[in-house]
Design a protein around this motif. Structure first.
Motif, short mmCIF file in Angstrom:
data_model
loop_
_atom_site.label_atom_id
_atom_site.label_comp_id
_atom_site.label_asym_id
_atom_site.label_seq_id
_atom_site.Cartn_x
_atom_site.Cartn_y
_atom_site.Cartn_z
N LEU A 182 40.56 58.95 -22.02
CA LEU A 182 40.60 57.98 -20.92
C LEU A 182 41.99 57.38 -20.79
CD1 LEU A 182 39.24 56.27 -18.76
CD2 LEU A 182 38.43 54.73 -20.56
N VAL A 183 42.58 56.97 -21.89
CA VAL A 183 43.92 56.38 -21.86
C VAL A 183 44.91 57.38 -21.28
CG1 VAL A 183 45.84 55.59 -23.30
CG2 VAL A 183 43.53 54.71 -23.70
N GLY A 184 44.83 58.63 -21.70
CA GLY A 184 45.75 59.65 -21.19
C GLY A 184 45.59 59.86 -19.69
N ALA A 185 44.35 59.90 -19.22
CA ALA A 185 44.10 60.10 -17.80
C ALA A 185 44.62 58.92 -16.98
CB ALA A 185 42.62 60.29 -17.55
N LEU A 186 44.44 57.71 -17.48
CA LEU A 186 44.92 56.53 -16.78
C LEU A 186 46.44 56.51 -16.70
CD1 LEU A 186 42.50 53.96 -18.43
CD2 LEU A 186 42.58 54.47 -15.98
N ARG A 187 47.09 56.84 -17.79
CA ARG A 187 48.56 56.85 -17.80
C ARG A 187 49.13 57.88 -16.84
NH1 ARG A 187 49.32 56.56 -24.39
NH2 ARG A 187 49.68 54.29 -24.57
N ASP A 188 48.39 58.94 -16.56
CA ASP A 188 48.90 60.05 -15.75
C ASP A 188 48.69 59.87 -14.26
OD1 ASP A 188 49.79 61.38 -17.98
OD2 ASP A 188 48.05 62.71 -18.15
N VAL A 189 48.00 58.82 -13.84
CA VAL A 189 47.79 58.64 -12.39
C VAL A 189 49.14 58.34 -11.73
CG1 VAL A 189 46.72 57.21 -10.60
CG2 VAL A 189 45.41 57.85 -12.65
N PRO A 190 49.56 59.17 -10.76
CA PRO A 190 50.86 58.96 -10.12
C PRO A 190 50.81 57.84 -9.08
CG PRO A 190 49.78 60.87 -9.16
CD PRO A 190 48.87 60.38 -10.27
N TYR A 191 51.88 57.08 -9.03
CA TYR A 191 51.99 55.97 -8.08
C TYR A 191 53.28 56.08 -7.29
CZ TYR A 191 48.03 53.06 -9.49
OH TYR A 191 46.77 52.57 -9.71
N ARG A 192 53.24 55.53 -6.08
CA ARG A 192 54.43 55.44 -5.23
C ARG A 192 55.03 54.04 -5.31
NH1 ARG A 192 51.68 57.06 0.19
NH2 ARG A 192 49.77 57.23 -1.06
N THR A 193 56.35 53.98 -5.34
CA THR A 193 57.09 52.73 -5.26
C THR A 193 57.46 52.46 -3.80
OG1 THR A 193 58.03 52.93 -7.48
CG2 THR A 193 59.24 51.57 -5.92
N ILE A 194 57.34 51.21 -3.38
CA ILE A 194 57.65 50.88 -1.98
C ILE A 194 58.41 49.56 -1.92
CG2 ILE A 194 56.64 50.13 0.21
CD1 ILE A 194 54.44 52.15 -0.19
N TRP A 195 59.50 49.57 -1.18
CA TRP A 195 60.16 48.34 -0.76
C TRP A 195 59.54 47.93 0.57
CZ3 TRP A 195 63.21 44.78 -2.88
CH2 TRP A 195 63.96 45.10 -4.02
#
Length: 343
Positions: A182-195
């Motif tokens: 579970l920890v590994g899967a959570l850490r791997d979720v990709p996110y976008r950075t936005i200004w």
């Protein structure tokens, strides 16, 4: 005895959990590190202007959420009547995109989380981050960054962005045979950075649309909207643009000074809308969202595997869709499951 549940994170997902549990059914405590609930459904005010600088609105794509807003939380709710149009990498603007109802509040979209929490009768602890979790037998404890320990809880709901949730669980005093996965899967979720930029002008900007969205993800701007299309947000005769720069562009300037980011973005905005006046706003504001939008989620079976320990999750990353209605929907779902657990 009334069950006690800790909700980590006071965004709309956490607020929806509290609302679903309702007053007197479960004793809910929400922990929010900021000084306000709402998360990325965030509103600021300057003079007579009100502007949503994170999530811009809530749609009717989830029937339960639409019914909740229209029937229970309608006071001050306003429709954005103008449509959303599109543009491509070359800045070519085109009419049309699927346009259902788009809602915010006269006082801004952050009103929603506050209304959900108020109707729940939840206790809200703001201004300190949750830094520790532990489970002893059937009970959970929560530790915050100011050194306080809250216990006992019969369950915990985690709503922060997936990587932050993963780090919190990695350090938690809690054993489960699916914890590492579970920890590994959570850490791997990709996110976008936005200004996210707010650009105010003393003159009216007439356009046939409320917003523009870049569909090919190959322009410096990802989203641009006109806050004056929201009733009660901008005085007549003025304009206020909310500009969310593209993720790659934003990530490259992650550590840049906000004023420099605004200065670099202004000619791009003026070029897209073909209006040189837009390079010279009379005031601006900015906000960097590091974990703004998830591009994926976590296998629901992995999340469900730990609910036997009184551990649940909510947020747009649970839905795998970076939309406010999706985040609210996951909160309602989690609340329903918890209520069934304790009935």
């Amino acid at each position: 005895m009334t069950p006690r549940v800790a909700v980590v994170g006071g965004g709309v997902a956490g607020a929806a959990v509290a609302h679903a549990l309702g007053a007197d059914r479960v004793d809910v405590t929400i922990f929010e590190r900021a000084d306000r609930v709402g998360g990325r459904t965030a509103t600021r005010r300057r003079g007579e202007a009100v502007y949503d600088y994170g999530a811009n609105y809530v749609t009717d794509d989830d029937e339960r959420v639409a019914e909740l807003l229209a029937e229970e939380l309608s006071d001050g709710l306003v429709d954005i009547a103008e449509p959303v149009w599109t543009f491509d990498a070359d800045g070519q603007i085109s009419e049309g995109r699927g346009n259902g109802r788009k809602w915010t509040y006269e006082g801004g979209v952050e009103t929603l989380a506050g209304r959900l929490v108020d109707r729940s009768d939840a206790t809200v602890e703001t201004g300190a981050e949750v830094t520790g979790l532990g489970r002893d037998g059937e009970e959970w404890m929560v530790e915050t960054s100011d050194g306080r320990v809250f216990e006992p809880f019969d369950g915990v709901v985690l709503t922060p962005p997936a990587p932050q949730t993963g780090e919190l669980l990695a350090d938690a005093d809690w054993d489960h045979d699916r914890k590492d996965a579970l920890v590994g899967a959570l850490r791997d979720v990709p996110y976008r950075t936005i200004w996210s930029l707010a650009l105010h002008y003393p003159d009216e900007l007439e356009r046939p649309y409320y917003a523009l969205v870049n569909t090919d993800r190959d322009h410096e701007i990802g989203w641009l909207s006109r806050e004056e299309c929201k009733p009660g947000h901008v005085p007549d005769g003025e304009s206020l643009l909310i500009v969310q720069m593209a993720p790659d562009w934003s990530a490259e300037r992650y550590d840049a000074d906000g004023a420099d980011v605004v200065a670099e973005a202004l000619p791009i905005v003026a070029d897209l809308l073909d209006d040189d006046r837009l390079a010279d706003p009379d005031w601006t504001d900015h906000q960097r969202w590091g974990l703004a939008l998830p591009d994926d989620g976590v296998d629901p079976a992995l999340l469900d595997a730990v609910d036997e320990d009184g551990l649940w999750f909510a947020g747009d990353w649970v839905a795998g869709e970076a939309r406010s209605h999706a985040a609210i929907g996951t909160g309602l779902d989690a609340g329903d499951r918890i209520r069934e657990r304790f009935e």
